[in-house]
Design a protein around this motif. Structure first.
Motif, PDB file in Angstrom:
ATOM      1  N   ALA A  68      13.118  12.179  -4.684  1.00 38.24           N
ATOM      2  CA  ALA A  68      13.153  11.930  -3.238  1.00 38.24           C
ATOM      3  C   ALA A  68      12.075  10.918  -2.836  1.00 38.24           C
ATOM      4  O   ALA A  68      12.300  10.019  -2.031  1.00 38.24           O
ATOM      5  CB  ALA A  68      12.965  13.253  -2.468  1.00 38.24           C
ATOM      6  N   VAL A  69      10.894  11.068  -3.435  1.00 40.05           N
ATOM      7  CA  VAL A  69       9.807  10.109  -3.128  1.00 40.05           C
ATOM      8  C   VAL A  69      10.194   8.699  -3.562  1.00 40.05           C
ATOM      9  O   VAL A  69       9.966   7.711  -2.862  1.00 40.05           O
ATOM     10  CB  VAL A  69       8.496  10.556  -3.815  1.00 40.05           C
ATOM     11  CG1 VAL A  69       7.424   9.479  -3.662  1.00 40.05           C
ATOM     12  CG2 VAL A  69       8.017  11.871  -3.224  1.00 40.05           C
ATOM     13  N   ILE A  70      10.793   8.572  -4.747  1.00 39.30           N
ATOM     14  CA  ILE A  70      11.183   7.259  -5.259  1.00 39.30           C
ATOM     15  C   ILE A  70      12.252   6.642  -4.363  1.00 39.30           C
ATOM     16  O   ILE A  70      12.224   5.429  -4.059  1.00 39.30           O
ATOM     17  CB  ILE A  70      11.669   7.376  -6.710  1.00 39.30           C
ATOM     18  CG1 ILE A  70      10.488   7.768  -7.629  1.00 39.30           C
ATOM     19  CG2 ILE A  70      12.307   6.086  -7.195  1.00 39.30           C
ATOM     20  CD1 ILE A  70      10.896   8.107  -9.031  1.00 39.30           C
ATOM     21  N   LEU A  90      10.015  19.902  -9.593  1.00 39.50           N
ATOM     22  CA  LEU A  90       9.173  18.706  -9.534  1.00 39.50           C
ATOM     23  C   LEU A  90      10.005  17.447  -9.673  1.00 39.50           C
ATOM     24  O   LEU A  90       9.798  16.437  -9.002  1.00 39.50           O
ATOM     25  CB  LEU A  90       8.097  18.762 -10.634  1.00 39.50           C
ATOM     26  CG  LEU A  90       7.171  17.543 -10.694  1.00 39.50           C
ATOM     27  CD1 LEU A  90       6.362  17.432  -9.390  1.00 39.50           C
ATOM     28  CD2 LEU A  90       6.220  17.660 -11.883  1.00 39.50           C
ATOM     29  N   GLY A  91      11.013  17.458 -10.561  1.00 43.17           N
ATOM     30  CA  GLY A  91      11.868  16.280 -10.737  1.00 43.17           C
ATOM     31  C   GLY A  91      12.609  15.942  -9.465  1.00 43.17           C
ATOM     32  O   GLY A  91      12.727  14.766  -9.084  1.00 43.17           O
ATOM     33  N   ALA A  92      13.116  16.927  -8.763  1.00 44.59           N
ATOM     34  CA  ALA A  92      13.849  16.682  -7.522  1.00 44.59           C
ATOM     35  C   ALA A  92      12.927  16.098  -6.455  1.00 44.59           C
ATOM     36  O   ALA A  92      13.280  15.151  -5.755  1.00 44.59           O
ATOM     37  CB  ALA A  92      14.471  17.999  -7.030  1.00 44.59           C
ATOM     38  N   THR A 131       0.838  -1.213   0.000  1.00 45.97           N
ATOM     39  CA  THR A 131       0.000   0.000   0.000  1.00 45.97           C
ATOM     40  C   THR A 131       0.865   1.253   0.000  1.00 45.97           C
ATOM     41  O   THR A 131       0.585   2.227  -0.718  1.00 45.97           O
ATOM     42  CB  THR A 131      -0.923  -0.016   1.222  1.00 45.97           C
ATOM     43  OG1 THR A 131      -1.717  -1.193   1.196  1.00 45.97           O
ATOM     44  CG2 THR A 131      -1.825   1.203   1.231  1.00 45.97           C
ATOM     45  N   MET A 132       1.931   1.219   0.813  1.00 44.26           N
ATOM     46  CA  MET A 132       2.825   2.394   0.855  1.00 44.26           C
ATOM     47  C   MET A 132       3.483   2.601  -0.505  1.00 44.26           C
ATOM     48  O   MET A 132       3.621   3.754  -0.970  1.00 44.26           O
ATOM     49  CB  MET A 132       3.885   2.185   1.941  1.00 44.26           C
ATOM     50  CG  MET A 132       3.305   2.137   3.358  1.00 44.26           C
ATOM     51  SD  MET A 132       4.559   1.752   4.618  1.00 44.26           S
ATOM     52  CE  MET A 132       5.596   3.212   4.515  1.00 44.26           C
ATOM     53  N   MET A 133       3.905   1.496  -1.155  1.00 42.99           N
ATOM     54  CA  MET A 133       4.513   1.620  -2.481  1.00 42.99           C
ATOM     55  C   MET A 133       3.516   2.205  -3.482  1.00 42.99           C
ATOM     56  O   MET A 133       3.852   3.093  -4.284  1.00 42.99           O
ATOM     57  CB  MET A 133       5.006   0.255  -2.957  1.00 42.99           C
ATOM     58  CG  MET A 133       6.145  -0.329  -2.159  1.00 42.99           C
ATOM     59  SD  MET A 133       7.675   0.634  -2.341  1.00 42.99           S
ATOM     60  CE  MET A 133       7.999   0.430  -4.080  1.00 42.99           C
ATOM     61  N   LEU A 134       2.293   1.687  -3.447  1.00 45.51           N
ATOM     62  CA  LEU A 134       1.281   2.168  -4.395  1.00 45.51           C
ATOM     63  C   LEU A 134       0.965   3.639  -4.157  1.00 45.51           C
ATOM     64  O   LEU A 134       0.792   4.411  -5.118  1.00 45.51           O
ATOM     65  CB  LEU A 134       0.003   1.328  -4.265  1.00 45.51           C
ATOM     66  CG  LEU A 134       0.083  -0.112  -4.789  1.00 45.51           C
ATOM     67  CD1 LEU A 134      -1.215  -0.848  -4.500  1.00 45.51           C
ATOM     68  CD2 LEU A 134       0.350  -0.111  -6.298  1.00 45.51           C
ATOM     69  N   ASP A 172       1.361   9.209  -5.880  1.00 46.19           N
ATOM     70  CA  ASP A 172       1.690  10.620  -5.659  1.00 46.19           C
ATOM     71  C   ASP A 172       2.568  11.150  -6.780  1.00 46.19           C
ATOM     72  O   ASP A 172       2.373  12.272  -7.288  1.00 46.19           O
ATOM     73  CB  ASP A 172       2.401  10.770  -4.314  1.00 46.19           C
ATOM     74  CG  ASP A 172       1.478  10.492  -3.152  1.00 46.19           C
ATOM     75  OD1 ASP A 172       0.252  10.537  -3.367  1.00 46.19           O
ATOM     76  OD2 ASP A 172       1.980  10.222  -2.047  1.00 46.19           O
ATOM     77  N   VAL A 173       3.617  10.322  -7.181  1.00 45.27           N
ATOM     78  CA  VAL A 173       4.504  10.751  -8.273  1.00 45.27           C
ATOM     79  C   VAL A 173       3.690  10.929  -9.557  1.00 45.27           C
ATOM     80  O   VAL A 173       3.847  11.917 -10.283  1.00 45.27           O
ATOM     81  CB  VAL A 173       5.632   9.717  -8.471  1.00 45.27           C
ATOM     82  CG1 VAL A 173       6.443  10.052  -9.716  1.00 45.27           C
ATOM     83  CG2 VAL A 173       6.535   9.702  -7.238  1.00 45.27           C
ATOM     84  N   GLU A 174       2.799   9.951  -9.795  1.00 42.38           N
ATOM     85  CA  GLU A 174       2.024  10.006 -11.046  1.00 42.38           C
ATOM     86  C   GLU A 174       1.103  11.227 -11.055  1.00 42.38           C
ATOM     87  O   GLU A 174       0.992  11.934 -12.063  1.00 42.38           O
ATOM     88  CB  GLU A 174       1.192   8.728 -11.179  1.00 42.38           C
ATOM     89  CG  GLU A 174       0.365   8.682 -12.457  1.00 42.38           C
ATOM     90  CD  GLU A 174      -0.472   7.423 -12.543  1.00 42.38           C
ATOM     91  OE1 GLU A 174      -1.114   7.233 -13.585  1.00 42.38           O
ATOM     92  OE2 GLU A 174      -0.469   6.647 -11.572  1.00 42.38           O
TER      93      GLU A 174
END
Length: 891
Positions: free
Chosen positions: A232-234, A226-228, A81-84, A89-91
């Motif tokens: 960080a999220v990834i 946005l890329g940075a 769930t955390m991965m999804l 969020d990134v998407e």
């Protein structure tokens, strides 16, 4: 005999035996010793009590392992769930950026185009220098488009303070351009010098250029930010996956090791012990008890084995006793089989042998012991029933779901006759469902079958003629129609009805009528072709069943001729004829009743067309009858809902052409079938009695309108209302009608009756018509000349008007026989004091000739077709004499 072991005490709550746990030596089988293992039972139980309390059951262990597995799955689910959520969020951030950036980029590109070359700057400068006509509108349009794209950029996403300052700078420049336009226009109007105008109306576009550069750079900075953030999220998701996956893997490994260890200790080892003790039980080694102290499910199973061991010991003790009782039972069974009236039999399918009681041998006429096989039994069964019995035997042997059968069949009796036997059986099966034994009884039901056949014959045959009856015919047709459609095609029914049988039966008595029906049935049967049979439905109705249209028509002709020959009954010679309706099944009839109904419809048409004839049913005939039936059902509703209405055909004086009255004619406007003439529904109303309420409606409606016409005009108008035979012969109806007319008033009403009605029962008709005459109601004889009236009766009846039928008036020519006949009728009527009305006048020549022949009145299409009430009101209004006021106006 082996005595059972007796347990002196029950198990305690925790598995220990009670204080009386010793086994009773008196109950121990002889020749066996007390097992030495029993001395250590108490010590063993005490040693394991504490361990037993600490141990869990197998179900508890299973629940524990399931709980561990659920925890591992929950951890994995949380990680997933955390991965999804991170990926989502990134998407979402990229999607939001792509949408906003694309819109901003498009708006910025459009803004440049409207500000740069060919845009606001160029158009404004051109307007400053040259001031062409319409250039101001072009500048304002370019400014408007630039403002629109600027607003699109602003409201696409949230803008920063720096972007707001750039947007404000561009907006201020555009405001300055708009502000200078009136000044430029005024300068050109005053022919101001161009360099002065350029100086006074100059606008600084450099802030706009700087603002556009700043907005371009902002788009690039937003994308980099946005890329940075997304990187960080990834990175955070990768750490979660690594840590969480490791934890889940360790938990799965621990759970697997625990499962292997527990399964070996708690399941496999006890199962091996259970298997060994089960083998001892199978080998009937019942001297050693099975001691189980465990509290889990396998311990319960072990204690169940101990109970089984004790029960088996008791069972073996009881076997000898039951064997003795079985021997006694077999002796009693043999004695009962010898005494019973039924034949008993027993078949052992495992050994392949059987037993049949002496009574069964006696019933079949066989010597004892002759019935030693199933095939021998089949040899005495009727050949037509052998295969059915054999199939029943196969079915009960092979079908595991059947526990027996009950079957009736024919057999050969000892005297050579044919008898009936009822056999019932019960099947014993093994664990696999195979039949291992079949036991049954056989009863001689010959007398019962004979009684049943007699009852069936009575139920399916006519008691008087011996022919099959309606029930037989319906069953036969139903069986034939349930078969193949091609095979049933061509079944033909000849529906016969004797003409004049009612007169013979009523005048000569029912005994003669019954003998005539028997003679008719015999004659019909004698003239049947091969494959045909006759049925009596009831009364004087018969049906002959044959196949094919050609055979049906030939049979109908043959029966017509046969039944015209006189019958000799008690020295009397009785003559009759027959009407026949033929219906041939084309494979489409839905049921036997429908086919029989079709034949009945054809018979009805044959009688309707003169009797002593044959009519073949057709689809058109069915439609006509169905429509007739529908009209019959709808007529009552039509009267209540006023779908029936009156038309009025004028009756005029031939001498001066004045209107003297009308004939009331009834019509029916059906909501679905449209306008229906009286020739279609009046006969139906006559047959069903609906003519009574219909006639009352016509009378009341005609009298109401007549009363209004006479009151409005003062003219002595009349209305003719027809009285049908059914109305006239109904005494109660006539009483009610005369009472109503007496109370309402009947001035101007005339009643029409046909001459054929008066001749049916002249004396009774004279009495009824006299009551109308006494009330002052003129009577008209309608359709004179078409019946069979006698001239002497014409003078007796109180008629006031004679109406010549239209058949005499049609194509009437001077000096013709018909003209002389009409002249004679007119003169005869005048001599009797009757007025004469000519019906069906259609031409001027017919009108003139009737006038010349002395006819008083006429009606027909020459004057008017039947009129609606509104049109009849117009005729009455035109016939009304003018009032004194109207005369003075005309003068």
């Amino acid at each position: 005999m082996t005595a059972p072991l007796t347990r002196a005490a029950s198990w305690g709550r925790n598995g220990d035996r009670g204080p009386h746990s010793a086994i009773d030596d008196s109950a121990r089988p002889q020749g066996t010793e007390r097992p030495s293992a029993m001395t250590s039972v108490a010590m063993t139980q005490a040693r394991h009590t504490r361990d037993r309390r600490r141990r869990m059951t197998l179900r508890g262990l299973a629940n524990l392992m399931v709980g561990g597995l659920v925890i591992v799955l929950a951890v994995m689910a949380i990680i997933g769930t955390m991965m999804l959520n991170g990926i989502r969020d990134v998407e979402e951030s990229w999607n939001a950026y792509d949408l906003g950036a694309a819109t901003k980029s498009d708006a910025l590109s459009e803004l440049r185009s409207y500000l740069g070359a060919g845009g606001v700057v160029d158009l404004f400068h051109e307007y400053q220098v040259q001031g062409p006509r319409g250039a101001r509108a072009e500048v304002e349009r370019a400014v408007g488009l630039a403002r629109a794209n600027l607003e699109t950029y602003r409201y696409t996403t949230t803008t920063s303070a720096e972007e707001e300052r750039a947007i404000t700078a561009i907006s201020d420049t555009l405001d300055a351009v708009i502000t200078r336009l009136p000044q430029i226009e005024a300068g050109h109007a005053a022919n101001q010098y161009t360099h002065i105008l350029l100086r006074d109306t100059a606008v600084d576009f450099s802030p706009t250029v700087e603002a556009l550069r700043l907005l371009d750079g902002q788009l690039s900075r937003d994308r980099a930010s946005l890329g940075a953030t997304n990187r960080a999220v990834i990175d955070r998701q990768q750490r979660i996956l690594a840590v969480g996956g490791g934890v889940a893997a360790v938990m799965l490994l621990v759970l697997a090791v625990f499962l292997v260890v527990v399964t070996h200790r708690r399941v496999l080892v006890p199962l091996a012990r259970l298997m060994e003790e089960s083998r001892r039980l199978a080998r009937r080694q019942l001297d050693q008890p099975f001691v189980w102290t465990r509290r889990d499910e396998l311990g319960q199973l072990g204690r169940t084995l101990e109970d089984s061991r004790s029960a088996l010991a008791a069972l073996f003790s009881a076997i000898d006793e039951k064997t003795q009782r079985l021997t006694d039972s077999e002796q009693r069974y043999a004695m009962a089989a010898a005494a019973t009236n039924d034949g008993l039999w027993d078949w052992d399918s495992v050994r392949g042998n059987g037993y049949a009681s002496p009574r069964l041998h006696q019933m079949l006429g066989l010597t004892d012991g002759a019935l030693n096989s199933f095939e021998r039994f089949l040899s005495v069964i009727h050949p037509d029933d052998v295969e059915r019995v054999r199939q029943q035997w196969r079915d009960v042997t092979n079908d595991c779901g059947r526990n027996g059968f009950e079957l009736e069949f024919r057999f050969r009796q000892p005297d050579g006759g044919e008898g009936w036997m009822l056999t019932r059986s019960v099947v014993q099966r093994d664990e696999q469902g195979h039949a291992i034994r079949i036991v049954g009884s056989s009863t001689d039901i010959t007398r019962r079958k004979a009684a049943e056949q007699a009852l069936i014959h009575q139920a399916t045959h006519d008691y008087l003629t011996g022919l099959p009856n309606r029930a037989f015919l319906i069953d036969w047709l139903r069986a034939a129609m349930e078969g193949d459609r091609a095979e049933r095609h061509g079944i033909a029914l000849l529906f016969l009805d004797l003409d004049g049988f009612k007169v013979i039966n009523d005048s000569l008595g029912h005994a003669v009528g019954d003998r005539l029906l028997i003679a008719v049935a015999d004659r019909i049967s004698a003239h049947l072709a091969a494959g045909e049979f006759a049925v009596r439905l009831g009364g004087d109705e018969f049906v002959v069943v044959t196949h094919g249209e050609e055979a049906a028509l030939a049979g109908a002709e043959r029966l017509e001729q046969a039944l015209t020959t006189p019958f000799r009954i008690d020295e009397m010679e009785l003559r009759t004829s027959t009407s026949i309706g033929v219906a041939i099944d084309d494979g489409l009839a839905s049921d036997p009743v429908s086919l029989l109904r079709d034949a009945d419809i054809a018979l009805y048409r044959a009688k309707e067309h003169g009797r002593a004839r044959t009519e073949v049913f057709t689809a058109a005939l069915r439609d006509a009858i169905l429509i007739r039936h529908r009209l019959q059902n709808d007529l009552t509703r039509a009267i209540e809902e006023r779908e029936v209405f009156l038309l009025y055909q004028p009756i005029v004086s031939l001498a001066d052409g004045r209107l003297t009255g009308f004939e009331a004619l009834v019509r029916w406007r059906h909501p679905e079938l449209g306008l229906i003439g009286p020739d279609r529904f009046i006969p139906i109303a006559e047959e069903t009695g609906q003519i009574l309420p219909l006639g009352r409606f016509v009378l009341e409606e005609a009298v109401r309108n007549l009363t209004r016409w006479r009151a409005d005009t003062g003219l002595p108008l009349s209305v003719n209302v027809n009285l049908s035979a059914r109305q006239m012969w109904d005494a109660g109806y006539v009483d009610d009608m005369l009472a109503w007319l007496r109370g309402t008033g009947c001035a101007g009403l005339k009643i029409e009756v046909t001459e054929s009605m008066t001749m049916t029962d002249p004396d009774r008709a004279l009495a009824i018509l006299g009551r109308f005459h006494d009330l002052g109601i003129p009577l008209c004889m309608d359709d004179f000349g078409t019946g069979y009236s006698s001239l002497s009766y014409l003078g007796r009846f109180p008629f006031d008007v004679l109406k010549i039928d239209k058949s005499f008036v049609r194509d009437l020519a001077p000096e013709s026989d018909r003209a002389r006949l009409v002249r004679g009728i007119v003169n005869l009527a005048h001599d009797l004091g009757l007025d004469v009305v000519g019906e069906g006048v259609e031409t001027d020549a017919e009108q003139a000739l009737l006038n010349t022949l002395g006819c008083d009145y006429a009606q027909g299409y020459r004057f008017a077709r039947p009129l609606s009430l509104e049109d009849a009101n117009g005729w009455v209004e035109r016939a009304r004499p003018p009032t004194p006021a109207e005369n003075s106006l005309q003068t």
